[in-house]
Motif scaffolding. Structure first.
Motif, short mmCIF file in Angstrom:
data_model
loop_
_atom_site.label_atom_id
_atom_site.label_comp_id
_atom_site.label_asym_id
_atom_site.label_seq_id
_atom_site.Cartn_x
_atom_site.Cartn_y
_atom_site.Cartn_z
N LEU A 1 0.84 -1.28 0.02
CA LEU A 1 -0.05 0.17 0.25
C LEU A 1 0.84 1.06 0.07
CD1 LEU A 1 -2.90 -1.14 2.41
CD2 LEU A 1 -2.97 -0.70 0.24
N GLY B 1 6.59 4.39 4.18
CA GLY B 1 6.98 5.62 4.64
C GLY B 1 8.23 5.43 5.45
N VAL C 1 3.89 -0.75 4.36
CA VAL C 1 2.18 -1.12 4.77
C VAL C 1 1.94 -2.05 3.53
CG1 VAL C 1 0.11 -0.55 5.24
CG2 VAL C 1 1.87 1.23 5.88
N ALA D 1 -4.58 -3.94 6.78
CA ALA D 1 -3.36 -3.26 6.49
C ALA D 1 -2.58 -3.71 7.21
CB ALA D 1 -3.63 -1.69 6.52
N ILE E 1 -8.25 4.95 13.11
CA ILE E 1 -8.02 3.53 12.34
C ILE E 1 -8.24 2.49 13.57
CG2 ILE E 1 -5.53 3.42 12.59
CD1 ILE E 1 -7.49 2.94 9.32
N GLU F 1 -7.11 -1.74 10.42
CA GLU F 1 -8.12 -1.81 9.45
C GLU F 1 -7.79 -1.24 8.06
OE1 GLU F 1 -10.81 1.43 10.76
OE2 GLU F 1 -12.33 1.15 9.20
N TYR F 2 -8.17 -1.91 6.84
CA TYR F 2 -7.86 -1.35 5.70
C TYR F 2 -8.62 -0.16 5.17
CZ TYR F 2 -7.73 -1.58 0.53
OH TYR F 2 -7.63 -1.48 -0.88
N MET F 3 -8.27 0.67 4.60
CA MET F 3 -8.96 1.63 4.02
C MET F 3 -8.90 1.88 2.73
SD MET F 3 -10.49 3.54 6.61
CE MET F 3 -10.56 5.32 6.45
N GLY G 1 -6.87 4.84 0.58
CA GLY G 1 -5.43 4.84 1.11
C GLY G 1 -5.31 6.16 1.95
N SER G 2 -4.09 6.70 1.93
CA SER G 2 -3.50 7.74 2.62
C SER G 2 -3.68 9.12 1.80
CB SER G 2 -2.18 7.32 3.31
OG SER G 2 -1.17 7.30 2.20
N ASP H 1 -1.53 11.44 1.41
CA ASP H 1 -0.40 11.73 0.49
C ASP H 1 -0.56 11.16 -0.98
OD1 ASP H 1 2.06 9.36 1.04
OD2 ASP H 1 0.15 9.10 1.75
N LEU H 2 -1.09 10.08 -1.00
CA LEU H 2 -1.23 9.27 -2.05
C LEU H 2 -2.49 9.60 -3.03
CD1 LEU H 2 -0.84 5.66 -0.74
CD2 LEU H 2 0.92 7.17 -1.96
N SER I 1 0.13 11.58 4.96
CA SER I 1 0.30 10.20 4.70
C SER I 1 -0.38 9.52 6.18
CB SER I 1 1.64 9.86 4.86
OG SER I 1 2.54 10.31 5.76
N LEU J 1 -6.11 8.66 6.40
CA LEU J 1 -6.55 7.61 5.74
C LEU J 1 -7.98 7.84 5.44
CD1 LEU J 1 -5.17 4.71 7.58
CD2 LEU J 1 -3.95 5.89 5.64
N CYS K 1 -3.92 7.65 11.76
CA CYS K 1 -3.56 6.43 12.05
C CYS K 1 -1.90 6.78 12.37
CB CYS K 1 -3.03 5.29 10.80
SG CYS K 1 -2.08 6.00 9.45
O1 LIG Z 1 -5.39 1.18 4.75
C1 LIG Z 1 -4.59 1.47 5.54
N1 LIG Z 1 -4.57 1.21 6.88
C2 LIG Z 1 -3.68 1.44 7.82
C3 LIG Z 1 -2.43 2.02 7.20
C4 LIG Z 1 -2.38 2.51 5.89
C5 LIG Z 1 -1.31 3.34 5.38
C6 LIG Z 1 -1.32 3.59 4.16
O2 LIG Z 1 -0.11 4.01 3.39
C7 LIG Z 1 1.02 4.66 4.30
C8 LIG Z 1 1.97 4.98 3.29
C9 LIG Z 1 3.17 5.78 4.03
C10 LIG Z 1 3.49 6.88 3.01
N2 LIG Z 1 2.54 6.95 1.80
C11 LIG Z 1 1.55 6.02 2.08
C12 LIG Z 1 -2.24 3.32 3.17
CL1 LIG Z 1 -1.98 3.62 1.49
C13 LIG Z 1 -3.33 2.26 3.72
C14 LIG Z 1 -3.54 1.92 5.07
#
Ligand SMILES: O=c1[nH]ccc2cc(OC[C@@H]3CCNC3)c(Cl)cc12
Length: 351
Positions: A39, A42, A47, A60, A92, A111-113, A116-117, A119-120, A161, A164, A174
């Motif tokens: 995912l 960082g 992740v 996640a 989260i 928990e899965y989101m 995403g975060s 920054d993405l 980031s 979420l 988170c």
């Molecule tokens: O679905 C998620 N649940 C918990 C954490 C998490 C962290 C994520 O990305 C974290 C990275 C750190 C820097 N960019 C993305 C994503 Cl993209 C989904 C989840």
């Protein structure tokens, strides 16, 4: 993994979002999980999107490499246990954590989101329209209030980031500092070229909830402009992303929020080095004026809101409750125009 399966089975029956995967701390990784995708990565770890087979629960899983002795590991697992009691739409969900002995790695299952975060999201959306930034700000404030009221902890790492979102329109925090030992073990792991730390924290002074307010303010300027706001852009930098006509800019925010259209973000700094060296950037935060939004491209409400968060002196910054009552939040919270919603926006902009 037997204990984890039993725990997960039992917990899954409870069907709470905080099922516990394992607290034994010694469960070997991977036995109950299928890796589905990466995912993101960082400064503190990678992740992955995983499936916990015994419960069929999408999760996640964050992997953090930690060279620490077993007694410290057990302390981190114990300190993370409080996350099982976190039950907020703005925080989260937590399933549990365990160490993979062979690779000195802690696995934190959350928990899965599915959006995403932030920054993405920002790399795809360019910059976020004001009504969307307002919705995110409201969720972040409510999440910070929940952390303070329920587990008496500060976030310590508010940034895009660590915010979420889901296509259903959820927005959750988170990676907040709930385990003191994990914070200490990660203390020297910072890598990166940008910082969301408040000036007083960079100066080694007392860290407070108002430092989280600074980090939130800086994050909101980045979300609204599409660019990390330090060093402060000069007027030429603004012309690439915003029209000079104020009314047109304001209308564009609402239209993009309703239709989920991408907005062109600001270019990285043209003048001067592409990327400021981290030490220069940190001293810029401590000694220069705080960033602010260009008033010709944004409403007075959002400009004032971020100014209230980005006061250099923490005592002059607004607190969480006052920010929640600010016109910027209230103006979108009240006339909750049905067509403006985070879920619709994300489904459109990420499609
Ligand atoms: O679905 C998620 N649940 C918990 C954490 C998490 C962290 C994520 O990305 C974290 C990275 C750190 C820097 N960019 C993305 C994503 Cl993209 C989904 C989840």
């Amino acid at each position: 993994s037997g204990s984890a399966s039993a725990a997960a089975e039992g917990a899954a029956a409870a069907s709470s979002s905080n099922t516990s995967v394992s607290s034994s701390g010694s469960m070997e990784a991977g036995s109950d999980f299928d890796d589905i995708a990466e995912l993101g990565a960082g400064s503190s770890g990678v992740v992955q999107r995983v499936l916990h087979r015994p419960t069929r629960q999408a999760m996640a899983r964050k992997l953090i490499h930690l060279e620490i002795k077993p007694s410290v590991r057990a302390q981190i697992i114990r300190e993370l246990e409080v996350l099982h009691s976190c039950n907020s739409p703005y925080i989260i969900g937590y399933f549990g954590a365990y160490f993979v002995d062979s690779s000195a790695t802690i696995c934190i299952c959350m928990e899965y989101m599915n959006a995403g975060s932030l920054d993405l999201v920002l790399t795809k959306a360019g910059r976020l329209p004001e009504p969307i930034v307002a919705k995110i700000s409201c969720s972040v404030l409510k999440g910070l209030i929940y952390l303070r009221e329920n587990i008496n902890c500060l976030h310590r790492d508010v940034k895009p980031s660590n915010i979420l979102v889901s296509l259903e329109g959820d927005c959750k925090l988170c990676d907040f500092g709930v385990s003191g030992q994990l914070i200490d073990s990660l203390a020297n792991s910072f890598v990166g070229t940008r910082s969301y730390m408040a000036p007083e924290r960079l100066n080694g002074e007392e860290y407070s909830i108002l430092s989280d307010v600074w980090s939130m303010g800086l994050s909101l300027v980045e979300l609204a402009t599409g660019r990390y706001p330090i060093p402060q852009p000069d007027s030429r930098d603004y012309t690439s992303a915003f029209s000079s006509d104020r009314q047109r800019n304001l209308a564009e925010h609402r239209e993009a929020a309703v239709k989920g259209t991408r907005l062109r973000g600001m270019e990285p700094p043209q003048n001067g080095p592409k990327q400021m060296a981290i030490f220069e950037l940190l001293s810029y935060i401590v000694y220069q004026q705080p960033p602010k939004l260009p008033s010709f491209a944004f409403s007075e409400n959002i400009c004032d809101f971020v100014d209230c968060c980005l006061r250099k002196n923490p005592k002059e910054r607004l607190g969480l409750e006052s920010l929640l009552k600010h016109a910027f939040i209230q103006s979108y919270e009240q006339n909750q125009e049905p067509e403006i919603c985070l879920g619709n926006y994300l489904r459109a902009v990420l499609s």
